[in-house]
Design a protein around this motif. Sequence first.
Motif, PDB file in Angstrom:
ATOM      1  N   SER A 158       0.766  -1.133  -0.011  1.00  0.00           N
ATOM      2  CA  SER A 158       0.050   0.015   0.114  1.00  0.00           C
ATOM      3  C   SER A 158       0.911   1.222   0.087  1.00  0.00           C
ATOM      4  CB  SER A 158      -0.878  -0.025   1.434  1.00  0.00           C
ATOM      5  OG  SER A 158      -1.504  -1.205   1.292  1.00  0.00           O
ATOM      6  N   SER A 159       2.137   1.245   0.884  1.00  0.00           N
ATOM      7  CA  SER A 159       3.085   2.407   0.778  1.00  0.00           C
ATOM      8  C   SER A 159       3.353   2.714  -0.567  1.00  0.00           C
ATOM      9  CB  SER A 159       4.059   2.167   1.723  1.00  0.00           C
ATOM     10  OG  SER A 159       3.637   1.982   2.839  1.00  0.00           O
ATOM     11  N   ALA A 160       3.739   1.501  -1.481  1.00  0.00           N
ATOM     12  CA  ALA A 160       4.381   1.717  -2.893  1.00  0.00           C
ATOM     13  C   ALA A 160       3.267   2.430  -3.886  1.00  0.00           C
ATOM     14  CB  ALA A 160       4.645   0.283  -3.490  1.00  0.00           C
ATOM     15  N   LEU A 161       1.817   2.089  -3.465  1.00  0.00           N
ATOM     16  CA  LEU A 161       0.993   2.647  -4.284  1.00  0.00           C
ATOM     17  C   LEU A 161       0.767   4.296  -3.869  1.00  0.00           C
ATOM     18  CD1 LEU A 161      -0.857   1.614  -6.376  1.00  0.00           C
ATOM     19  CD2 LEU A 161      -2.598   1.109  -4.347  1.00  0.00           C
ATOM     20  N   TYR A 162       0.841   4.443  -2.615  1.00  0.00           N
ATOM     21  CA  TYR A 162       0.690   6.013  -2.284  1.00  0.00           C
ATOM     22  C   TYR A 162       1.821   6.499  -2.610  1.00  0.00           C
ATOM     23  CZ  TYR A 162      -3.273   5.408   1.150  1.00  0.00           C
ATOM     24  OH  TYR A 162      -4.725   5.201   1.737  1.00  0.00           O
ATOM     25  N   ILE A 163       3.068   5.982  -2.623  1.00  0.00           N
ATOM     26  CA  ILE A 163       4.253   6.584  -3.001  1.00  0.00           C
ATOM     27  C   ILE A 163       3.872   7.318  -4.336  1.00  0.00           C
ATOM     28  CG2 ILE A 163       6.829   6.521  -3.352  1.00  0.00           C
ATOM     29  CD1 ILE A 163       6.774   4.990  -0.729  1.00  0.00           C
ATOM     30  N   SER A 164       3.692   6.124  -5.391  1.00  0.00           N
ATOM     31  CA  SER A 164       3.500   6.230  -6.681  1.00  0.00           C
ATOM     32  C   SER A 164       2.295   7.391  -6.978  1.00  0.00           C
ATOM     33  CB  SER A 164       3.057   5.152  -7.403  1.00  0.00           C
ATOM     34  OG  SER A 164       4.041   3.959  -7.049  1.00  0.00           O
ATOM     35  N   GLU A 165       1.211   7.275  -6.416  1.00  0.00           N
ATOM     36  CA  GLU A 165       0.273   8.145  -6.584  1.00  0.00           C
ATOM     37  C   GLU A 165       0.698   9.748  -6.374  1.00  0.00           C
ATOM     38  OE1 GLU A 165      -3.871   7.389  -6.103  1.00  0.00           O
ATOM     39  OE2 GLU A 165      -3.358   6.009  -7.771  1.00  0.00           O
ATOM     40  N   LYS A 166       1.574   9.814  -5.483  1.00  0.00           N
ATOM     41  CA  LYS A 166       2.283  11.187  -5.116  1.00  0.00           C
ATOM     42  C   LYS A 166       3.342  11.595  -6.050  1.00  0.00           C
ATOM     43  CE  LYS A 166       1.338  11.631  -0.061  1.00  0.00           C
ATOM     44  NZ  LYS A 166       1.587  12.858   0.479  1.00  0.00           N
ATOM     45  N   ARG A 167       3.715  10.629  -7.013  1.00  0.00           N
ATOM     46  CA  ARG A 167       4.753  10.476  -7.887  1.00  0.00           C
ATOM     47  C   ARG A 167       6.211  11.073  -7.357  1.00  0.00           C
ATOM     48  NH1 ARG A 167       0.034  12.234  -9.544  1.00  0.00           N
ATOM     49  NH2 ARG A 167      -0.884  11.746 -11.550  1.00  0.00           N
ATOM     50  N   LEU A 168       6.357  10.494  -6.040  1.00  0.00           N
ATOM     51  CA  LEU A 168       7.654  11.025  -5.253  1.00  0.00           C
ATOM     52  C   LEU A 168       8.841  10.436  -5.862  1.00  0.00           C
ATOM     53  CD1 LEU A 168       6.297  10.582  -1.923  1.00  0.00           C
ATOM     54  CD2 LEU A 168       6.778  12.708  -3.160  1.00  0.00           C
ATOM     55  N   ALA A 169       8.738   8.955  -6.541  1.00  0.00           N
ATOM     56  CA  ALA A 169       9.789   8.051  -6.729  1.00  0.00           C
ATOM     57  C   ALA A 169       9.492   6.821  -7.567  1.00  0.00           C
ATOM     58  CB  ALA A 169      10.705   8.010  -5.390  1.00  0.00           C
ATOM     59  N   ASN A 170      10.854   6.509  -8.172  1.00  0.00           N
ATOM     60  CA  ASN A 170      10.586   4.917  -8.352  1.00  0.00           C
ATOM     61  C   ASN A 170      10.682   4.043  -7.303  1.00  0.00           C
ATOM     62  OD1 ASN A 170      10.322   5.697 -11.202  1.00  0.00           O
ATOM     63  ND2 ASN A 170      12.656   5.748 -11.286  1.00  0.00           N
ATOM     64  N   VAL A 171       9.695   3.051  -7.229  1.00  0.00           N
ATOM     65  CA  VAL A 171       9.880   2.145  -6.240  1.00  0.00           C
ATOM     66  C   VAL A 171      10.457   0.834  -6.429  1.00  0.00           C
ATOM     67  CG1 VAL A 171       8.446   1.308  -4.522  1.00  0.00           C
ATOM     68  CG2 VAL A 171       7.748   3.570  -5.068  1.00  0.00           C
ATOM     69  N   VAL A 172      11.121   0.208  -5.376  1.00  0.00           N
ATOM     70  CA  VAL A 172      11.571  -0.992  -5.662  1.00  0.00           C
ATOM     71  C   VAL A 172      10.931  -1.809  -4.230  1.00  0.00           C
ATOM     72  CG1 VAL A 172      13.475  -2.895  -5.426  1.00  0.00           C
ATOM     73  CG2 VAL A 172      13.562  -0.608  -6.806  1.00  0.00           C
TER      74      VAL A 172
END
Length: 311
Positions: free
Chosen positions: A15-29
């Motif tokens: 869920s954190s990966a999704l929120y971080i993506s929705e905020k366009r903060l960073a690429n996520v691994v």
Amino acid sequence: MKKVTIIGSGHVGASSALYISEKRLANVVLIDVVEGLAHGRALDSVEAAPIRHYDTRINGTTNFAEMVDSDVVVVTAGKARKPGMSRDDLLKINAKIISSISKEIARYAPNTIIIMVTNPLDVMAYVALKVSGFALKRVVGMAGVLDSTRFRYFLADKLGVNVGDTTALVLGGHGDSMVPLPRYATVSGIPIPELLEKDDIDKLIERTRKGGAEIVSYLKTGSAFWAPAAGVAEMVECVIRDKMRILPCSAYMRGEYGIEGIFVGVPIKLGKNGVEEIIELSLAKEENEALANSASKVKSIVEKLEDERLV
Ligand code: NAD
């Protein structure tokens, strides 16, 4: 593009990966030890990107080396308590997991900021700090942001006001002994003792303290993850964008509030270097006692781990 690694791709991690993506903060691994889990969660999330309009990447892997050069590493890996397992058993299992993960972080992302999420939160942050050998400011725990958002929601619900107008500050260890501070809780700047009777405030505090248990009582087989993940994304944003916001987070104490050598929830300034500053408030006698009591609970668990040479 900045890079955030999330270790543990379970409920909170994914869920954190999704929120971080929705905020366009960073690429996520996303990393997990369970084969296929991180891959599946990452692919599912990124398939939403065309509709949700984010163009950051989310990759899933079992390979810890893929966290190399991460600006932030979020740790949500751990086991949940199973029937018949004591809190102590769980503590030892999670301490071993966090210890091995911290070695991997020190190896592959030695300049990163660690945001710890795994419970018992304040103790796991301590394990990560000691094992990674990182500077004190580069390890920080997520709990106060969650406890405060819960308090804010309950407050807005009770008063029938907009959640966006509320603020709250919950200090202490993440657990039943946490210390919500009503005089620092406000609606549009108005301290809540001006708006609510003491009895009602006490009920909000009690509900906040038991906020995690309330969700577990509904879910039965799991614990909260949407609100915790929102807390993670808020903290990641502060670091990635050097926001210097003041948020309640678990930080390593060096005598602030009379607490030494453990992590506990206090207001900090959170920026690109992690814990940029610990804000020391002048607390009332009973608030200070509640914080000291909460800190002593964290300390006794840390000592238990040290006695068993698990940290
Ligand atoms: P979960 O069981 O859904 O996910 C945990 C994941 O960690 C699993 O997918 C598991 O395979 C993985 N894992 C285990 N060992 C690992 C290792 N060595 N390396 C990589 N991955 C590993 O649990 P969840 O609901 O996502 O919760 C995760 C943790 O966060 C728990 O400890 C929970 O108590 C804690 N939590 C903390 C807060 C807070 O406020 N700090 C809030 C909610 C949850």
